[in-house]
Design a protein around this motif. Sequence first.
Motif, PDB file in Angstrom:
ATOM      1  N   ASP A  80       0.829  -1.205   0.000  1.00 27.39           N
ATOM      2  CA  ASP A  80       0.000   0.000   0.000  1.00 27.39           C
ATOM      3  C   ASP A  80       0.864   1.256   0.000  1.00 27.39           C
ATOM      4  N   HIS A  81       1.958   1.202   0.757  1.00 32.51           N
ATOM      5  CA  HIS A  81       2.859   2.345   0.818  1.00 32.51           C
ATOM      6  C   HIS A  81       3.455   2.638  -0.556  1.00 32.51           C
ATOM      7  N   LEU A  82       3.963   1.602  -1.206  1.00 31.89           N
ATOM      8  CA  LEU A  82       4.582   1.785  -2.521  1.00 31.89           C
ATOM      9  C   LEU A  82       3.536   2.155  -3.581  1.00 31.89           C
ATOM     10  N   LEU A  83       2.352   1.585  -3.472  1.00 30.30           N
ATOM     11  CA  LEU A  83       1.297   1.904  -4.443  1.00 30.30           C
ATOM     12  C   LEU A  83       0.954   3.392  -4.389  1.00 30.30           C
ATOM     13  N   ALA A  84       0.897   3.930  -3.163  1.00 30.79           N
ATOM     14  CA  ALA A  84       0.589   5.351  -3.012  1.00 30.79           C
ATOM     15  C   ALA A  84       1.669   6.199  -3.689  1.00 30.79           C
ATOM     16  N   ILE A  85       2.924   5.793  -3.560  1.00 32.87           N
ATOM     17  CA  ILE A  85       3.999   6.537  -4.216  1.00 32.87           C
ATOM     18  C   ILE A  85       3.881   6.404  -5.738  1.00 32.87           C
ATOM     19  N   ALA A  86       3.575   5.180  -6.205  1.00 30.05           N
ATOM     20  CA  ALA A  86       3.464   4.954  -7.651  1.00 30.05           C
ATOM     21  C   ALA A  86       2.355   5.810  -8.252  1.00 30.05           C
ATOM     22  N   GLN A  87       1.332   6.098  -7.453  1.00 33.04           N
ATOM     23  CA  GLN A  87       0.200   6.885  -7.935  1.00 33.04           C
ATOM     24  C   GLN A  87       0.436   8.376  -7.879  1.00 33.04           C
ATOM     25  N   SER A  88       1.477   8.784  -7.157  1.00 34.75           N
ATOM     26  CA  SER A  88       1.678  10.210  -6.941  1.00 34.75           C
ATOM     27  C   SER A  88       2.421  10.815  -8.126  1.00 34.75           C
ATOM     28  N   SER A  89       2.596  12.121  -8.083  1.00 34.43           N
ATOM     29  CA  SER A  89       3.272  12.781  -9.195  1.00 34.43           C
ATOM     30  C   SER A  89       4.772  12.559  -9.150  1.00 34.43           C
ATOM     31  N   THR A  90       5.275  12.030  -8.033  1.00 38.99           N
ATOM     32  CA  THR A  90       6.720  11.928  -7.903  1.00 38.99           C
ATOM     33  C   THR A  90       7.292  10.620  -8.408  1.00 38.99           C
ATOM     34  N   GLY A 103       8.301   9.518 -11.011  1.00 40.51           N
ATOM     35  CA  GLY A 103       9.476   9.604 -11.869  1.00 40.51           C
ATOM     36  C   GLY A 103      10.754   9.763 -11.049  1.00 40.51           C
ATOM     37  N   GLU A 104      10.662  10.470  -9.890  1.00 34.48           N
ATOM     38  CA  GLU A 104      11.848  10.682  -9.046  1.00 34.48           C
ATOM     39  C   GLU A 104      12.103   9.546  -8.090  1.00 34.48           C
ATOM     40  N   THR A 105      11.062   8.749  -7.802  1.00 36.04           N
ATOM     41  CA  THR A 105      11.224   7.759  -6.743  1.00 36.04           C
ATOM     42  C   THR A 105      11.611   6.394  -7.284  1.00 36.04           C
ATOM     43  N   GLY A 106      11.380   6.156  -8.562  1.00 37.00           N
ATOM     44  CA  GLY A 106      11.680   4.843  -9.110  1.00 37.00           C
ATOM     45  C   GLY A 106      10.652   3.808  -8.742  1.00 37.00           C
ATOM     46  N   VAL A 107       9.470   4.238  -8.321  1.00 34.34           N
ATOM     47  CA  VAL A 107       8.415   3.293  -7.955  1.00 34.34           C
ATOM     48  C   VAL A 107       7.353   3.349  -9.047  1.00 34.34           C
ATOM     49  N   ILE A 108       7.129   2.230  -9.698  1.00 37.20           N
ATOM     50  CA  ILE A 108       6.178   2.223 -10.818  1.00 37.20           C
ATOM     51  C   ILE A 108       5.197   1.072 -10.717  1.00 37.20           C
ATOM     52  N   LEU A 109       4.055   1.270 -11.377  1.00 32.62           N
ATOM     53  CA  LEU A 109       3.059   0.216 -11.458  1.00 32.62           C
ATOM     54  C   LEU A 109       3.512  -0.766 -12.530  1.00 32.62           C
ATOM     55  N   PHE A 123      -1.360 -10.374 -12.579  1.00 31.36           N
ATOM     56  CA  PHE A 123      -1.695  -9.376 -11.565  1.00 31.36           C
ATOM     57  C   PHE A 123      -0.911  -8.099 -11.846  1.00 31.36           C
ATOM     58  N   THR A 124      -1.298  -7.055 -11.128  1.00 35.86           N
ATOM     59  CA  THR A 124      -0.604  -5.775 -11.219  1.00 35.86           C
ATOM     60  C   THR A 124       0.035  -5.504  -9.867  1.00 35.86           C
ATOM     61  N   THR A 125       1.308  -5.187  -9.887  1.00 32.17           N
ATOM     62  CA  THR A 125       2.009  -4.938  -8.632  1.00 32.17           C
ATOM     63  C   THR A 125       2.846  -3.670  -8.787  1.00 32.17           C
ATOM     64  N   VAL A 126       3.729  -3.414  -7.846  1.00 32.17           N
ATOM     65  CA  VAL A 126       4.609  -2.259  -7.964  1.00 32.17           C
ATOM     66  C   VAL A 126       6.046  -2.739  -8.086  1.00 32.17           C
ATOM     67  N   LYS A 127       6.824  -1.958  -8.805  1.00 33.14           N
ATOM     68  CA  LYS A 127       8.254  -2.224  -8.892  1.00 33.14           C
ATOM     69  C   LYS A 127       8.950  -1.031  -8.268  1.00 33.14           C
ATOM     70  N   PRO A 182      10.515  -5.503 -16.454  1.00 31.01           N
ATOM     71  CA  PRO A 182      10.772  -4.211 -17.100  1.00 31.01           C
ATOM     72  C   PRO A 182      10.847  -3.092 -16.076  1.00 31.01           C
ATOM     73  N   GLY A 183      11.914  -2.316 -16.141  1.00 29.00           N
ATOM     74  CA  GLY A 183      12.074  -1.198 -15.228  1.00 29.00           C
ATOM     75  C   GLY A 183      12.005   0.094 -15.998  1.00 29.00           C
ATOM     76  N   VAL A 184      12.305   1.190 -15.315  1.00 26.75           N
ATOM     77  CA  VAL A 184      12.169   2.504 -15.939  1.00 26.75           C
ATOM     78  C   VAL A 184      13.039   2.619 -17.191  1.00 26.75           C
ATOM     79  N   ASN A 185      14.320   2.298 -17.059  1.00 24.91           N
ATOM     80  CA  ASN A 185      15.231   2.486 -18.193  1.00 24.91           C
ATOM     81  C   ASN A 185      15.856   1.214 -18.734  1.00 24.91           C
ATOM     82  N   SER A 186      15.526   0.096 -18.157  1.00 21.82           N
ATOM     83  CA  SER A 186      16.078  -1.170 -18.651  1.00 21.82           C
ATOM     84  C   SER A 186      15.212  -2.311 -18.147  1.00 21.82           C
TER      85      SER A 186
END
Lengths: 345, 288
Positions: free
Chosen positions: B22-32, B34-40, B85-89, B175-179
């Motif tokens: 839940d903590h990481l999902l909230a970050i993935a949903q936020s505007s940041t 791109g800076e945090t490296g947390v993605i759906l 499923f959908t998770t966070v990376k 799959p990550g942000v840049n690789s």
Amino acid sequence: MRVAVIGAGVIGLSTAQSIYEQYHGQVRPLTIEVYADRFTPLTTSDGAAGFWQPYLYDKGNAEETKWNKETFDYLLSFLHSPDAIKMGIFLQSGYNLCTESAPDPSFKDIVLGFRQLTDRELEMFPGYSHGWFNTALMVEGKSYLPWLMDWLIQRGVKFYDRKINSFQELADSGAQVIINCSGVRSGELQPDPELQPGRGQILKVDAPWIKHWILTHNFTKGTYNSPYIIPGSRLVTVGGVFQLGNWSEMNSSGDHKKIWEEACELEPSLTHARIVEDWTGLRPVRGRVRLERESIQSGPRTIEVIHNYGHGGYGLTIHRGCAQEAARLFGEILKLTRWETKSHL
Amino acid sequence: MTPLLTDIQLERQRRWFKESFDHLLAIAQSSTCGETGVILSSGYQVFKEVPAERRPYWAEYVLGFRDLSDREMKRFPGHKFGQAFTTVKCECTTYLPWLEKRFRKAGGEIQQGKVSDLQHLADSYDIVVNCSGLGARSLVGDATVHPVRGQILKFHAPWVKNFIRDGDGHTYIYPGVNSVTLGGTRQAGDWRLQVDAGDREGILERCFRLDPSLRGGRVLGEWVGLRPGRESPRVEVEQLKTPGGREVPLVHNYGHGGWGVSLAWGTALDALGLVRQALNQRPPMARL
């Protein structure tokens, strides 16, 4: 047999491919020539996001749904081939969001893993109360079209950088069958009040952290007039607008602003993304695709034309099914020609 | 893959997972994000044989968990069962600097240095929190902590948008942000930090089989890490006796194996609770 194809977008190229595939063995010689004044990467197909998805509802047009399905299955069959990346084909999952409850879309059984969105997922998209998740295909025009052209060139298809002003012109120079894939400008060859431009503008954005497409549907605003975000293999396509009757191919600052603001509201992380460029394209909008034969009398001669235009915002989505159907119509013409030849004996 | 846990352990693990997710999902949903490296991230877990446990405990915590249809399974010849499923990376190369920034902004200090003697260290502090991972083996003498070696490749294949992993844990495509991260290995007791050519070939071969489109990509880099293996994370408090004669609470939070990212926030919250408790229970002492 000399076949002239007008148009080198996805429709022209794939129709040439289908005709070659099905008849090059039977008809000798089979000369296919493609005439166009725009080639990849400058066609409408190139600018599009390359996302396979028809409009939500086919309004009873079962034929188009059949062609959409044929195209999806065809592209899917290439997924594990070494050519897939060269063709611009890959899978991507994502969200279709609606502002109100809506029936399931016509493509639900065509795509992979279609399901309703859970409440927790909908919480991620404030303002949207209903929606679906599925995995669909991407087929990026900027890769697919060069691949198609290569495929055709290798098989002897010739390309001519020339704007065609009339079917007559081609018939005069010896074309026996004309395939009209002139997209939004088909009206210049033959007036068609049903055909209109559906102007679209998109932003290409650098946001590699986004791995899902998100399409919103607002039934008051209409198709493609609400935000959509479609990641590609390099950049993310952000849209959209759908302006019926607008012929301007220039980017509009007003549209840019509207698209950007609405997309950032939908996906806040975009605010930090770098906008690379804008692009405007004219969707060839028609009530239904015009895919039919027409025999045009020109003095003593009959010009056989196969029309294949008016694919709106779903050209890439439906191209293969239509190309195969156009090839089938070509087969009808062949039968007639042979019959006429026989009758001369 | 998940060791058999007692009911209490399982309950705790569920809570850790849910809170972390839940903590990481909230970050993935936020505007940041791109800076945090947390993605759906959405994708598939596939199994060569139908697993005994068809629905893992964390299924309800991720998003949209479901079994794959027969049609979808056709993409994975050699596999009989699968889940989507959908998770966070959470990419730590970006996330950790972001966390550190927040830590410093809140007044935290970072001192670089190796700690070999906890008792000596504790003399200068009111409480010590031990997050030494694999190092806990020597630092606190926990012989159950052992390395589980993992080798991965960083791969360029930006058209790969979905993760795929084999349920046996030995093959994954993330799959990550840049690789795209291709993995992996799970070698218990193996301390080697060097890249192993045999492992590399094995990873590439298995990943290419799972997603043939990868053949169109290229290797960007390789890396080896040692997971801090343990039966389950140790999150508990004990009392340290310092050379100076004080008793200082020592809160442990280590041994997360390959589940560091997945459990970090949840275990951190538990550790925080233990820290609060320990500090409240401390009798007031005159500092002379």
